[in-house]
Design an enzyme around this catalytic site. Structure first.
Site, short mmCIF file in Angstrom:
data_model
loop_
_atom_site.label_atom_id
_atom_site.label_comp_id
_atom_site.label_asym_id
_atom_site.label_seq_id
_atom_site.Cartn_x
_atom_site.Cartn_y
_atom_site.Cartn_z
CE LYS A 83 -3.03 2.75 2.94
NZ LYS A 83 -3.73 2.85 4.23
CB VAL A 192 -13.24 -13.29 30.89
CG1 VAL A 192 -13.43 -12.56 32.22
CG2 VAL A 192 -11.76 -13.39 30.56
N GLY A 352 -5.82 1.93 12.76
CA GLY A 352 -6.12 0.98 13.84
C GLY A 352 -4.89 0.27 14.36
#
Length: 505
Positions: A83, A192, A352
């Protein structure tokens, strides 16, 4: 330092990119030469969810290189492509009947004469009909020729122009899991059921595979924020006033006939948001990021699939509710939130994985002993806040200078700058002068600098109005040198397809 002050155990809850990037990095940091810290990652069984963020910024290369990962192996196992930047389409009204577009590359061009390259371009080339990126950077010439950033003999993690990746996020997590567990990270598949706390400290987490204690717990549970929410109330700041795109519909599709992977991401504006198109070797990841108050899920999916065309063969479709904003405190007691549990800004600039990288890297320098002072915790949170605030401002820039008025969404987008008063002030200044580094004074954690801002500003036709006397012949000579440099880069690099064939052979 006495042995009682040393960190003994770190438990990370949640896998995916955030969990395994953090585990791999911290293990490399603490345990590279000898086992000092026991690192355990607890995650639910891999269910292969569709990732949103499969594109990266170029700095992710340095993260992978720092851990000694083989670039070719990494990219081969994640179906990756290269990219060189992002092509933005339809973010302004059509120009002379043609869809508006511009390119935001990773590179920084330092060539200049009496003026810097940007001032020179605005003075002499603004009305030439050529895009700013086409006139000032190598990457635009590369993608126009169908070339990637690599020459035949480019070393790992280096190219003729800076580059990031298009990566299958789930395969990246599996690849890092393999590397991290081989290097000593404990991997537990469990769910959890309870987080046991004493005030703002986590004592243990209970799972269907046992109870886990640690000196520090890292929350990589995504939007759920399972751990950080257990130790803190009123710990969220929403950005949805400025950035209302809080939903996404993501799809995977096979390539239509005759289409090959591109060395850049596409971000095309639609009626109430925008569509990403990210090309992997084996498929294209695409999705519509939109304002959920303007469209239903069904309307958004219909608009996306209409945009992609009837020839598309879809593999998967996923609807995603996104929490747009950040934590007020990223570090509370002995709990640190990294990745989506800490915050999220729509993936317009592919940040991100960068924010995960930043969170893990800063944590390694701040997590100095078993009893970290409040000042150190505050320092970590402040640096992460600065990163999110800087990113918020940069993303708002893409929206607020549009001239689109074809929907309520785009009319409101023009007003989004009202929620970023510092950006509003800067835009007033940039109407009369070039955008430069001193204007921003961005934090060292920021991913974007003045050069990035200029690619957006001038790509969106937000030009400064100033007058300097200049020598036309010198300007012509300068941009002839730029063209020559671009042609040399094209001559020196491979086509993107040749690079991928070599990479995935």
């Amino acid at each position: 330092m006495s042995s009682s002050q040393l960190i003994k155990k770190i438990t990370i809850v949640g896998g995916g990119s955030s969990g395994w990037m953090t585990a791999a990095y911290l293990n490399h940091f603490y345990n590279k030469t000898e086992k000092n810290v026991e690192i355990t990652l607890v995650e639910s069984k891999d269910i292969g969810i569709l990732g949103v963020g499969e594109a990266t910024v170029h700095s992710i290369r340095f993260f992978f290189a720092a851990m000694g990962l083989d670039e070719q192996e990494l990219l081969r196992e994640t179906q990756a492509t290269y990219k060189t930047g992002i092509m933005f389409k339809n973010w302004m009204k059509p120009v002379n009947g043609k869809m508006h577009e511009y390119f935001h590359p990773f590179e920084q061009i330092k060539i200049g004469d009496n003026f810097d390259i940007s001032t020179s371009w605005v003075l002499s080339q603004q009305n030439s009909g050529m895009r700013y990126d086409e006139g000032t950077c190598i990457s635009s010439a590369l993608i126009k020729a169908g070339h990637g950033p690599k020459a035949i003999n480019s070393p790992p993690y280096q190219g003729v122009a800076p580059y990031g990746y298009h990566i299958d996020a789930n395969q990246l997590a599996r690849f890092l899991r393999k590397k991290a567990t081989a290097a000593g990270v404990n991997h537990v598949e469990a769910t959890v059921s309870k987080v046991n706390c004493d005030g703002e400290r986590i004592i243990s987490v209970e799972t269907d595979a046992g109870t886990f204690q640690a000196d520090y717990f890292i929350d990589c549970t995504g939007f759920k924020g399972l751990l950080i929410n257990a130790v803190s109330d009123d710990n969220w700041i929403s950005y949805e006033d400025a950035l209302p795109c809080n939903k996404a519909v993501a799809v995977q599709r096979h390539y239509p006939e005759g289409i090959e992977p591109k060395p850049y991401t596409e971000a095309t504006a639609l009626s109430n948001g925008w569509v990403w198109q990210i090309d992997l070797v084996n498929r294209q990841g695409t999705g519509y990021v939109y304002d959920g108050s303007k469209l239903s899920k069904e309307q958004a999916e219909h608009e996306l699939k209409s945009f992609l065309g009837p020839e598309s063969e879809f593999i998967k479709t996923l609807h995603i509710d996104m929490h747009i904003g950040r934590r007020k405190r990223f570090w509370v007691g002995n709990c640190i939130s990294i990745g989506l549990s800490g915050g999220f800004i729509e993936p317009l600039e592919s940040t991100g994985l960068h924010l995960i990288n930043l969170g893990a890297r800063l944590l390694s320098t701040h997590l100095v002993n078993r009893q970290v002072s409040q000042e150190i915790q505050n320092s970590y949170s402040t640096l992460m806040i600065n990163a999110y605030e800087d990113l918020k401002q940069f993303i708002v820039l893409h929206y607020c200078i549009t001239n689109r008025d074809d929907s309520e969404f785009w009319l409101q987008a023009q007003q989004s700058v009202e929620y970023c008063p510092e950006l509003k002030q800067k835009l007033a200044i940039w109407k009369h002068k070039i955008c430069e580094y001193a204007d921003l004074q961005t934090a060292s954690t920021s991913c974007f600098n003045d050069e990035n801002y200029r690619f957006i500003l001038y790509g969106m036709q937000y030009y400064p109005d100033f007058s300097y006397s200049y020598d036309k012949n010198r300007m012509d000579s300068l941009f002839s040198k730029v063209k020559e440099r671009c042609q040399q880069a094209v001559n020196f690099t491979q086509t993107h397809q040749a690079s991928l064939a070599k990479l995935h052979s």
